[in-house]
Design a protein around this motif. Structure first.
Motif, mmCIF file in Angstrom:
data_model
loop_
_atom_site.group_PDB
_atom_site.id
_atom_site.type_symbol
_atom_site.label_atom_id
_atom_site.label_comp_id
_atom_site.label_asym_id
_atom_site.label_seq_id
_atom_site.Cartn_x
_atom_site.Cartn_y
_atom_site.Cartn_z
ATOM 1 N N TYR A 142 -7.253 7.648 -6.329
ATOM 2 C CA TYR A 142 -6.507 8.288 -7.048
ATOM 3 C C TYR A 142 -6.870 8.613 -8.381
ATOM 4 O O TYR A 142 -6.018 9.319 -9.074
ATOM 5 C CB TYR A 142 -4.770 7.364 -7.154
ATOM 6 N N GLU A 154 4.805 9.112 -9.053
ATOM 7 C CA GLU A 154 5.110 8.148 -8.452
ATOM 8 C C GLU A 154 4.089 7.528 -7.577
ATOM 9 O O GLU A 154 3.883 6.294 -7.419
ATOM 10 C CB GLU A 154 6.373 8.381 -8.051
ATOM 11 N N ASN A 155 3.624 8.345 -6.580
ATOM 12 C CA ASN A 155 2.444 7.728 -5.682
ATOM 13 C C ASN A 155 1.360 7.124 -6.513
ATOM 14 O O ASN A 155 0.665 6.085 -6.203
ATOM 15 C CB ASN A 155 1.883 8.704 -4.602
ATOM 16 N N LYS A 157 1.382 5.531 -9.346
ATOM 17 C CA LYS A 157 2.068 4.128 -9.711
ATOM 18 C C LYS A 157 2.120 3.218 -8.542
ATOM 19 O O LYS A 157 1.647 2.195 -8.794
ATOM 20 C CB LYS A 157 3.428 4.382 -10.250
ATOM 21 N N ARG A 158 2.288 3.632 -7.399
ATOM 22 C CA ARG A 158 2.312 2.655 -6.207
ATOM 23 C C ARG A 158 0.784 2.381 -6.044
ATOM 24 O O ARG A 158 0.445 1.279 -5.610
ATOM 25 C CB ARG A 158 2.690 3.462 -5.046
ATOM 26 N N GLN A 160 -1.367 2.190 -8.437
ATOM 27 C CA GLN A 160 -2.117 0.834 -9.234
ATOM 28 C C GLN A 160 -1.564 -0.428 -8.969
ATOM 29 O O GLN A 160 -2.269 -1.335 -9.022
ATOM 30 C CB GLN A 160 -1.341 1.411 -10.497
ATOM 31 N N ARG A 161 -0.261 -0.260 -8.047
ATOM 32 C CA ARG A 161 0.279 -1.691 -7.803
ATOM 33 C C ARG A 161 -0.759 -2.206 -6.643
ATOM 34 O O ARG A 161 -0.821 -3.561 -6.605
ATOM 35 C CB ARG A 161 1.596 -1.493 -7.124
ATOM 36 N N ALA A 162 -1.209 -1.393 -5.915
ATOM 37 C CA ALA A 162 -2.216 -1.882 -4.942
ATOM 38 C C ALA A 162 -3.350 -2.592 -5.541
ATOM 39 O O ALA A 162 -3.969 -3.545 -5.162
ATOM 40 C CB ALA A 162 -2.525 -0.776 -4.092
#
Length: 240
Positions: A142, A154-155, A157-158, A160-162
């Protein structure tokens, strides 16, 4: 305006200093103070320095994203630092995983082997390290700007959570590798903390900062809500 390569030079010098310091630390601790043969420097010892450098740069990437200045110019500079640090750290992590397979044996990691076979602790180290590297590949992908624009913020941000989950798994990885030696301070070569401990702290720092920021945000929300309730009014932004 400065050229793109010129603007990135300070970051590259900073990354080089982190990597160089990590490798120097590993060399000093293991070859100089612990007496590990110098023949082990090119792979076994160097790999430890690469691991510490990679974990540190990934941690710096998340911290740089967290502490972004309000000014537009400052935000752009900090985001560039975060992106480049994350990609460099990811590359080092992949190199560490590949190099580790060449020294994964009972001679180098006696606590992870039983009768020449990986034991439970060894499997935890292996699986957690491999899964962490795989998770880091998601925010690394990303970092490609065209992908971010195509898939949306939004994807991103997901993704970054990974990466945060990858940090947690890396912390578990180094915990399994070296926790037995952490309390024995008197046995640390040259009184230098184990690299596994330093990597553990590096990985936990962005997670702790994120959780702390979330707690403070929730605390402020509850405080404002309670104050509004005491005053007989509703907090700003809530429907009447």
């Amino acid at each position: 305006m400065p050229s793109r390569s010129g603007s990135s030079n300070p970051n590259l010098r900073f990354f080089a200093s982190i990597i160089g310091a990590s490798v120097a630390y590993a060399t000093l601790r293991y070859n100089v103070f612990a007496g590990v043969p110098w023949a082990e420097l090119p792979v076994y010892v160097l790999n430890k320095g690469v691991a510490l450098g990679g974990a540190s740069l990934i941690a710096i990437s998340y911290l740089a994203n967290r502490f972004t200045p309000a000014e537009a110019a400052g935000r752009a500079t900090r985001r560039q630092l975060a992106r480049q640090a994350g990609l460099t750290g990811f590359a080092l992590s992949v190199a560490h995983v590949l190099a580790s397979f060449t020294v994964l044996n009972s001679a180098h990691y006696p606590l992870q082997f039983t009768r020449g076979e990986l034991n439970g602790v060894g499997w935890v180290c292996l699986v957690s390290g491999a899964m962490a590297a795989a998770l880091f590949s998601i925010p690394a992908a990303y970092s490609i700007q065209t992908l971010v624009r195509a898939l949306g913020s939004e994807n991103w941000k997901r993704a970054q959570r990974a990466g945060y989950l990858g940090l947690a798994l890396t912390a578990a990885h180094v915990l399994a590798i070296g926790v037995q030696n952490w309390p024995a301070v008197s046995t640390w070569p040259g009184a230098m903390p184990p690299i596994s401990l330093l990597s553990f702290l590096a990985c936990l720092t962005p997670i702790a900062v994120k959780l702390g920021a979330r707690y403070l945000t929730e605390f402020d929300r509850v405080r404002v809500s309670d104050a509004a309730a005491d005053a007989g009014t509703e907090p700003a932004g809530m429907p009447s």
